[in-house]
Design a protein around this motif. Structure first.
Motif, mmCIF file in Angstrom:
data_model
loop_
_atom_site.group_PDB
_atom_site.id
_atom_site.type_symbol
_atom_site.label_atom_id
_atom_site.label_comp_id
_atom_site.label_asym_id
_atom_site.label_seq_id
_atom_site.Cartn_x
_atom_site.Cartn_y
_atom_site.Cartn_z
ATOM 1 N N LEU A 424 27.468 52.075 22.617
ATOM 2 C CA LEU A 424 28.729 51.495 22.156
ATOM 3 C C LEU A 424 29.864 52.503 22.252
ATOM 4 C CD1 LEU A 424 27.340 49.598 19.034
ATOM 5 C CD2 LEU A 424 28.198 48.538 21.135
ATOM 6 N N ARG A 425 29.591 53.759 21.871
ATOM 7 C CA ARG A 425 30.641 54.783 21.954
ATOM 8 C C ARG A 425 30.997 55.088 23.398
ATOM 9 N NH1 ARG A 425 27.453 58.349 17.538
ATOM 10 N NH2 ARG A 425 28.212 57.261 15.655
ATOM 11 N N ARG A 426 29.999 55.105 24.265
ATOM 12 C CA ARG A 426 30.302 55.316 25.682
ATOM 13 C C ARG A 426 31.248 54.227 26.185
ATOM 14 N NH1 ARG A 426 24.337 56.698 28.297
ATOM 15 N NH2 ARG A 426 24.399 58.965 27.958
ATOM 16 N N LYS A 427 30.959 53.003 25.835
ATOM 17 C CA LYS A 427 31.797 51.900 26.294
ATOM 18 C C LYS A 427 33.205 52.020 25.732
ATOM 19 C CE LYS A 427 30.853 48.766 28.402
ATOM 20 N NZ LYS A 427 31.078 48.374 29.818
ATOM 21 N N ALA A 428 33.317 52.181 24.411
ATOM 22 C CA ALA A 428 34.631 52.152 23.775
ATOM 23 C C ALA A 428 35.421 53.432 24.026
ATOM 24 C CB ALA A 428 34.476 51.919 22.274
ATOM 25 N N LEU A 429 34.821 54.594 23.761
ATOM 26 C CA LEU A 429 35.547 55.852 23.844
ATOM 27 C C LEU A 429 35.571 56.400 25.263
ATOM 28 C CD1 LEU A 429 34.273 57.500 20.538
ATOM 29 C CD2 LEU A 429 36.398 56.246 20.939
ATOM 30 N N GLY A 430 34.440 56.270 25.979
ATOM 31 C CA GLY A 430 34.422 56.751 27.353
ATOM 32 C C GLY A 430 35.444 56.039 28.218
ATOM 33 N N CYS A 431 35.532 54.726 28.066
ATOM 34 C CA CYS A 431 36.489 53.961 28.883
ATOM 35 C C CYS A 431 37.921 54.248 28.456
ATOM 36 C CB CYS A 431 36.186 52.469 28.789
ATOM 37 S SG CYS A 431 34.665 51.994 29.637
ATOM 38 N N LEU A 432 38.184 54.307 27.146
ATOM 39 C CA LEU A 432 39.551 54.542 26.681
ATOM 40 C C LEU A 432 40.050 55.920 27.093
ATOM 41 C CD1 LEU A 432 42.038 53.731 25.012
ATOM 42 C CD2 LEU A 432 40.897 54.707 23.013
ATOM 43 N N ILE A 433 39.234 56.947 26.893
ATOM 44 C CA ILE A 433 39.708 58.304 27.171
ATOM 45 C C ILE A 433 39.743 58.573 28.668
ATOM 46 C CG2 ILE A 433 39.229 60.750 26.824
ATOM 47 C CD1 ILE A 433 38.096 59.992 24.079
ATOM 48 N N THR A 434 38.673 58.206 29.381
ATOM 49 C CA THR A 434 38.643 58.459 30.821
ATOM 50 C C THR A 434 39.579 57.526 31.576
ATOM 51 O OG1 THR A 434 36.351 59.166 30.623
ATOM 52 C CG2 THR A 434 37.133 58.680 32.823
#
Length: 500
Positions: A424-434
């Motif tokens: 879930l964090r990869r999806k939410a934070l990885g996509c937003l930051i990257t």
């Protein structure tokens, strides 16, 4: 055409010479810059991703050296994983210079290199073609024109302009940066899978008329009877188009654009409106900080190559004196501001976006909030006021988190559901930051400053703690193209330096 060095470059040049000779010279002039831009993206992946055939990486005053498992060494400049707009003139493989990303990849003895080299070749040639599009000199007259301004595509992906199967003529006719008007087709389908109120204007009695992209009509559905359809304007995603009347249509295009084949599965058609309802109900808890564009209807013929989704336009959410723009275009919008004002507005946007995505994640919905899917409502001074999110096909929903927060378990099954915190964090934070904050900051030091200021006063959830104390997850874009499937890298977190 000695300036062309590869198959894709020569083929595209030959087609322009036949069909659009006035573009040949601008295309040839754009090739060196396109090679350097794609090579920089590739070098970022080689330096920062967990590639199994890289034995070690050594940084020194003259750059970075990779020791490969076959004993060779690849050397290039230092690479900031968060930098955008960078170029790399050449890399040295055992002392031999390589200035073309496709030729370098072909020279590496690694699995998947031939296919990926062809993609890099196509990406480079298509990027050069995209850069022949005249750059707009005036602010957009219509909201969706923001989506047709940037020629360069994904700021970190070496396949930023990979469009295999699209000729030069088709790219000019369908790609948003060339600002065409696209004539859609309509496929009559009796017994179609329909979800939501399919419009009367897209019906013929009991037969659904499903919008079809003209590329799909020619290359995939050539044997079907198709009718003339409405005129539409292509958006950032190319296969999604503005139909006017605050209506967008997402069509199937069975071609790999950047990383994925862009068709629409029966699963997506079946669950489009349910997913929209779940996401909108959860977003209502955020007090108006986030609008989720509603899925209005979906239709499919039972195969992913013939389906369409209708959704409301995100531009309908602009109030008086406001405008809505995709986050991918926010750097260009803020460019005229002074450095101080630009950093202030970036930080304000980051505070809003991180707060919204973390709060929504805590409630049970992980958005894929990259620069295409996430839009921002700006006031007259360019300050972020609210967010708009579109395209729910790849979000993730946590049933456990929803129930914990008083929502009913979603009436869904399959790939959209996931309770794993890391995923879930990869999806939410990885996509937003990257996909949004990194490109907006433009380099690691600025990103660290922005993240530190933006997260300082947010609610201290476990997800925020992970963001502030762990490496940042990012899709391993190069590794993915070599091996397939989702692959992840752990990138240095610039927050650590910003926190001292």
């Amino acid at each position: 055409m000695r300036v062309c060095r590869t198959v894709a470059e020569r083929d595209l040049a030959a087609e322009l010479d036949r069909e659009r000779p006035e573009l040949l010279s601008p295309y040839l002039a754009a090739l060196p810059g396109a090679r350097a831009a794609v090579l920089a993206r590739l070098w970022r992946g080689l330096v920062h991703e967990p590639l199994p055939w890289v034995a070690s990486r050594t940084s020194g005053g003259d750059g970075v050296t990779l020791r490969l498992t076959d004993g060779r060494r690849l050397h290039g400049p230092r690479s900031d994983p968060w930098a955008t707009g960078t170029t790399v003139g050449s890399l040295e493989l055992d002392g031999a210079p390589y200035s073309h990303p496709a030729l370098l990849m072909a020279a590496l003895s690694v699995p998947g290199r031939a296919r990926f080299a062809a993609e890099l070749d196509g990406s480079t040639a298509s990027l050069a073609l995209s850069r022949t599009a005249p750059r707009p000199t005036k602010p957009p007259a219509r909201p969706w024109e923001w989506e047709q301004r940037s020629p360069d595509g994904h700021p970190y992906h070496p396949g930023c302009r990979s469009r295999p199967g699209f000729s030069a003529t088709e790219q000019l006719a369908y790609a948003p940066e060339h600002r065409p008007v696209v004539g859609l087709r309509l496929a009559p389908v009796t017994g179609a899978m329909l979800r939501g109120p399919w419009p009367s204007g897209l019906r013929d009695g009991d037969t659904a008329l499903i919008p079809v992209h003209p590329w799909q009509a020619e290359h995939v559905l050539a044997d079907r009877r198709l009718l003339p359809g409405p005129q539409a304007h292509p958006l950032l995603a190319l296969r999604t188009l503005d139909l006017g009347r605050d209506l967008h249509v997402k069509t199937s295009v069975s071609a790999q654009l950047t990383s994925a084949v862009r068709d629409i599965s029966a699963y997506s058609v079946e669950n489009a409106l349910i997913t929209s309802d779940v996401a909108a109900r959860v977003a209502d808890r955020l007090g108006g900080r986030l609008h989720v564009t509603r899925m209005l209807a979906a239709a499919g013929a039972g195969t992913p190559d013939l389906a369409a989704v209708l959704r409301e336009s995100p531009y309908a959410y602009a109030g008086t004196g406001e405008q809505v723009i995709p986050v991918a275009e926010l750097p260009a919008y803020l460019a005229p501001h002074s450095p101080r004002a630009r950093l202030e507005r970036i930080t304000g946007f980051a505070r809003l976006a991180l707060g919204v995505c973390l709060d929504l994640l805590d409630l049970g919905v992980a958005l894929e909030a990259h620069g295409q899917n996430l839009l921002v409502v700006l006031d007259a001074e360019g300050r972020a006021r609210r967010l708009v999110y579109r395209d729910l096909a790849d979000i993730r929903i946590s049933p456990a988190r929803l129930v914990r927060n008083g929502f009913p378990a979603p009436p869904l099954s399959g790939r959209l559901l996931n309770d794993d915190s890391t995923a879930l964090r990869r999806k939410a934070l990885g996509c937003l930051i990257t996909g949004a904050l990194g490109p907006l900051a433009g380099n690691a030091p600025t990103l660290g400053t922005v993240l530190e200021a933006a997260t300082r006063d947010l609610a201290r959830t476990a997800d925020l703690q992970a963001l502030r104390t762990e490496p940042l997850p990012a899709k391993a874009l190069t590794l993915m193209r070599l091996t397939g499937g989702d692959q992840w890298a752990q990138l240095p977190n610039p927050l650590f330096n910003a926190q001292g």
